[in-house]
Design an enzyme around this catalytic site. Structure first.
Site, short mmCIF file in Angstrom:
data_model
loop_
_atom_site.label_atom_id
_atom_site.label_comp_id
_atom_site.label_asym_id
_atom_site.label_seq_id
_atom_site.Cartn_x
_atom_site.Cartn_y
_atom_site.Cartn_z
N ASP A 169 -27.70 16.31 17.53
CA ASP A 169 -27.88 16.84 16.16
C ASP A 169 -26.93 16.19 15.17
O ASP A 169 -25.85 15.73 15.53
CB ASP A 169 -27.67 18.36 16.19
CG ASP A 169 -28.24 19.03 14.96
OD1 ASP A 169 -29.07 18.42 14.26
OD2 ASP A 169 -27.84 20.19 14.69
N ASN A 222 -39.68 20.63 15.02
CA ASN A 222 -39.35 19.48 14.17
C ASN A 222 -40.57 18.89 13.45
O ASN A 222 -40.41 18.07 12.54
CB ASN A 222 -38.61 18.39 14.97
CG ASN A 222 -37.17 18.74 15.31
OD1 ASN A 222 -36.64 18.32 16.33
ND2 ASN A 222 -36.51 19.53 14.46
#
Ligand code: IPE
Ligand code: IPE
Ligand code: MG
Length: 247
Positions: A27, A75
């Site tokens: 991330d 996502n």
């Protein structure tokens, strides 16, 4: 604690006592790019480079299982050009992995629902997985269109279908049998889950498998994550005492 600190290169890591399985939530690509006035895709490109380096390094130190969270079931909510850029980077990486397979000797597998992917990309994933299956010392799993909840539903549906077909009985379901319906079947649970970028949440990653995982968080964004950070995480892990509910 070691969280978010600059890594100290000399922290001793016992390479004979490595965790068996490390999972990483890769991330912070977007924030890394924003701080440099780059498009988010630039952050993903830098993150892909970090992944290459860390995968190579984990093999060098003898880690058996590395799992990375590359793209979640959530996502898809991102702008199409960002999703396209991520998929393009993945395709480039897989082309390269196929080319360098004999040199790298890494078994690669994909966890997640690949059905919504572009058919060419999906075929490439399948080819990489199939041709690398003979390398079993270092196993890299890429979680792609992966969601922990989606995985649990997928497993539940699989078991229910086997019951309906008369191959299984509902009463025979155990944790081990349920585990055999998960994407992760046959792979030990992660010992250590690392999340860079300062966020401290699972974001739908390995919900079942994380039951007794140790966590390590660092403020460093994924594109800046170096092997020293990995060693720092392993070092922190080696100082933990795992009890699994015992004393
Ligand atoms: C991780 O980085 C990559 C993916 C989720 C695909 P992000 O893109 O989430 O980066 P931030 O969290 O916005 O900084
Ligand atoms: C988790 O990161 C997914 C991946 C790293 C692939 P996100 O950036 O999508 O998670 P949230 O939205 O911050 O929880
Ligand atoms: Mg993020």
């Amino acid at each position: 604690m070691l969280f978010g600190k600059k890594p100290k290169a000399l922290d001793p890591v016992d390479l004979a006592q490595l965790p068996q399985h490390i999972a990483i939530i890769m991330d912070g690509n977007g924030r890394w790019a924003r701080r440099r006035h780059l498009p988010r895709s630039g952050g993903h490109a830098a993150g892909a480079e970090t992944f290459r380096n860390i995968a190579t390094y984990t093999k060098e130190i003898g880690l058996h299982y590395l799992t990375v969270y590359a793209f979640s079931t959530e996502n898809w909510k991102r702008p199409k050009d960002e999703v396209d850029a991520i998929m393009r980077l993945l395709r480039d990486y897989l082309d390269e992995a196929l080319r360098d397979m004999e040199k790298n000797q890494i078994h690669m597998a994909f966890w997640g629902d690949l059905s919504p992917l572009d058919p060419e990309l999906r075929a490439l994933c399948e080819r990489v997985e199939f041709t690398s299956r003979k390398y079993d010392k270092c196993n890299v799993h890429i979680c792609l269109n992966y969601g922990g909840r989606d995985e649990l539903l997928h497993a539940a549906r699989g078991f229910a279908a086997d019951c309906a077909a008369g191959k299984r009985e509902p009463g025979e379901l155990t944790e081990a049998l349920f585990g055999s319906y998960l994407y992760t079947a046959g792979v030990p649970d992660p010992d250590l889950i690392i999340r860079p970028s300062g966020e401290q949440r699972l974001s739908n990653f390995l919900l079942w498998q994380a039951a007794y995982a140790e966590f390590y968080f660092t403020d460093v964004c994924w594109p800046d994550f170096k092997k020293e950070h990995l060693l720092q995480a392993i070092h922190a892990y080696q100082l933990r005492q795992r009890r699994f509910g015992g004393t």
